[in-house]
Design a protein around this motif. Sequence first.
Motif, short mmCIF file in Angstrom:
data_model
loop_
_atom_site.label_atom_id
_atom_site.label_comp_id
_atom_site.label_asym_id
_atom_site.label_seq_id
_atom_site.Cartn_x
_atom_site.Cartn_y
_atom_site.Cartn_z
N TYR A 503 6.42 -6.81 6.17
CA TYR A 503 5.24 -7.62 5.83
C TYR A 503 5.71 -8.91 5.16
N SER A 504 5.23 -10.03 5.67
CA SER A 504 5.49 -11.33 5.05
C SER A 504 4.44 -12.31 5.53
N SER A 505 3.86 -13.04 4.60
CA SER A 505 2.91 -14.07 4.98
C SER A 505 3.59 -15.20 5.74
N THR A 540 2.70 -6.66 -2.03
CA THR A 540 1.53 -6.21 -1.28
C THR A 540 0.73 -5.17 -2.04
N CYS A 541 -0.43 -4.82 -1.48
CA CYS A 541 -1.15 -3.62 -1.88
C CYS A 541 -0.37 -2.42 -1.34
N ALA A 542 -0.88 -1.23 -1.50
CA ALA A 542 -0.31 -0.07 -0.81
C ALA A 542 -0.75 -0.18 0.64
N VAL A 543 0.17 -0.60 1.50
CA VAL A 543 -0.21 -1.07 2.83
C VAL A 543 0.37 -0.20 3.94
N MET A 551 -5.53 -0.06 -3.66
CA MET A 551 -5.34 -1.27 -4.46
C MET A 551 -4.96 -0.87 -5.88
N PRO A 552 -4.15 -1.70 -6.55
CA PRO A 552 -3.82 -1.38 -7.94
C PRO A 552 -5.02 -1.65 -8.85
N LYS A 553 -5.01 -0.97 -9.97
CA LYS A 553 -6.02 -1.20 -11.01
C LYS A 553 -5.32 -1.71 -12.26
N SER A 591 -3.82 -10.51 4.42
CA SER A 591 -4.88 -9.86 3.65
C SER A 591 -4.35 -8.82 2.69
N TRP A 592 -3.13 -8.35 2.94
CA TRP A 592 -2.50 -7.32 2.11
C TRP A 592 -1.65 -7.93 1.00
N SER A 593 -1.57 -9.25 0.94
CA SER A 593 -0.69 -9.94 -0.01
C SER A 593 -1.40 -10.15 -1.35
#
Length: 633
Positions: A503-505, A540-543, A551-553, A591-593
């Motif tokens: 994953y990379s933007s 990233t999120c947990a993708v 998503m993190p909190k 969207s995951w970034s």
Amino acid sequence: MKPPQSTMWFTFFLFSLLSFFHHASCSSETPLLPTNLLDSMDGFRNYTAISDFRLLNRRKLGACLNPNPYVQIQVSSTSELSDDQMITVTVSGVLLPSKSDWVGMISPSHADVNACPQNLILYQQTGDLSELPLLCHYPVKAQFVSNDPGYMGCKKKECKKYDHKGKCLVTTCSASLTFHVINIRTDIQFVFFGAGFQTPCVLAKSDLLKFANPNKPLYGHLSSIDSTGTSMRLTWVSGDKNPQQVQYANEKSQTSRVTTFSQENMCTSALPSPAKDFGWHDPGYIHSAVMNGLKPSTRFSYRYGSNSAGWSARINFKTPPSGGSNELTFLAFGDMGKAPRDASVEHYIQPGSIAVVQAMADEVSSGKIDSIFHIGDISYATGFLVEWDFFLHLISPVASQISYMTAIGNHERDYIKSGSVYITPDSGGECGVAYESYFPMPTPAKDKPWYSIEQGSVHFVVISTEHEWSRNSEQYQWMIKDMAAVDRSRTPWVIFTGHRPMYSSCGSVDGRFVQAVEPLLVANKVDLVLFGHVHNYERTCAVYKNQCKAMPKKGPDGVDTYDNGNYQAPVHAIIGMAGFKLDSFPSKAGSWSLSRITQFGYARVHTTMTELNFEFVNANTKKVEDRFRIIKS
């Protein structure tokens, strides 16, 4: 068998074309090439950049017009050179200073700085009918004489000729440059050139300079051989082929195993590679010895060498914690390389590398760091072999004191028809030979650079993205077996590392790699994935499959916290920001970034049995720019 002429010309065309499209995936401009050609060149997009300096060997060497009888070049160090020093090179007797005047450091000293006619056939057989290469041996580094601010204005004048009345008839100019020189074993010579890198000519040559001890044992660096923390491998370089010793821990000793590699071991193609041709430099002899009988998480000291070749200083080091123990603190990064400590031009410079190493050295000297993981694109020597020495010199303050573990990257391994997944010229013809010689890891075999190791509460899976990873490959089957065998009661955290990202933007993602390997990460509940290759930091999120599964909190302290008690997918972090020129992010991110930073730095990770804490450290400010936590409630 000589390849068809059409094949040679196409290869030459591709290699030339690639020089213009280095790592363009984060650029706002798209190369204007046919789609079908772009599709066929995916692996070439991270090709080593080409500069005028790097192409010196492809330039015609013309004679300087109107030879100057006064010009000279002198070096401050007329005695034998030490292992690490700054020396002053002075050019004098210059009649007309020019911005295109430069000084090159040449090695070996017997390099012919005239035309190299014996290479005529070598280049013509590639379909390259251009002028002969400039030098038989490549300049290690170079500086424009205008680096001396007084040169262009002739602030340092000297009269070379007087009339009978004592009036000066000929005034010349001089300048001084400072060069950082380390022990590369072979003699060196400084050459004063005119007319820049495009059409250079020789003006003057210095005397030959020799190192006081070309056999000196140097650049020792440590690595782990297993998960016990009771054995450490030390690897070093020397001009001496005879076995040497490492003396450690109250006069225990081990004898080194000696290896080397030759020009014949380098890869090439219809277009000669730097490693096989003008970038070659003799690596000397690589010594390696395993220090046994140590204790994990304990400080010891060592020295290495021999009575005949000399000894290193005594160095303090720390063993990593054994696998299954509670705590671990490690640093991680990719794409570091090296940079000159003077004002020189080199063929490939990674501007952030010095600051990153200095920041990490400060952390290592504190005693709080257990190990380092460098995940690909190690030295960026890319076929100019002398630059491995400069890289090893750079990392010595950290790699000599704690375990320095590595993964292979495209700039270590990839070359056409060499067995790499991506048929690019990115290694410059090294084909992994230099990397595996300098950094022996606990891998299954030669040219199978994948392994796993446990330190503290972490099971590390280190793969090669440059070797076959498809479902029927040996490496894929190894990944399945290795991750399935992890005992999560001993090592609750699994960290998966390699070079090219999923994953990379910025792009630079191979969908085939993601499709093949990503399901293994989720099936084996990998917690954290670390990649490089793209030169920035991104989290990233947990993708999984391009979708955020969790998503993190925010925790009580405001830190993003991922809860893997209800595991969904791993967090990915790109950490390729340790030296290479940084890549800016596109206007639209994935969207995951969740976090994107374009600064030089490294990751600092601390784990216990219940928490994994990750921090991105800015190397210049020492400040934490991003942090997150993974827990298992």
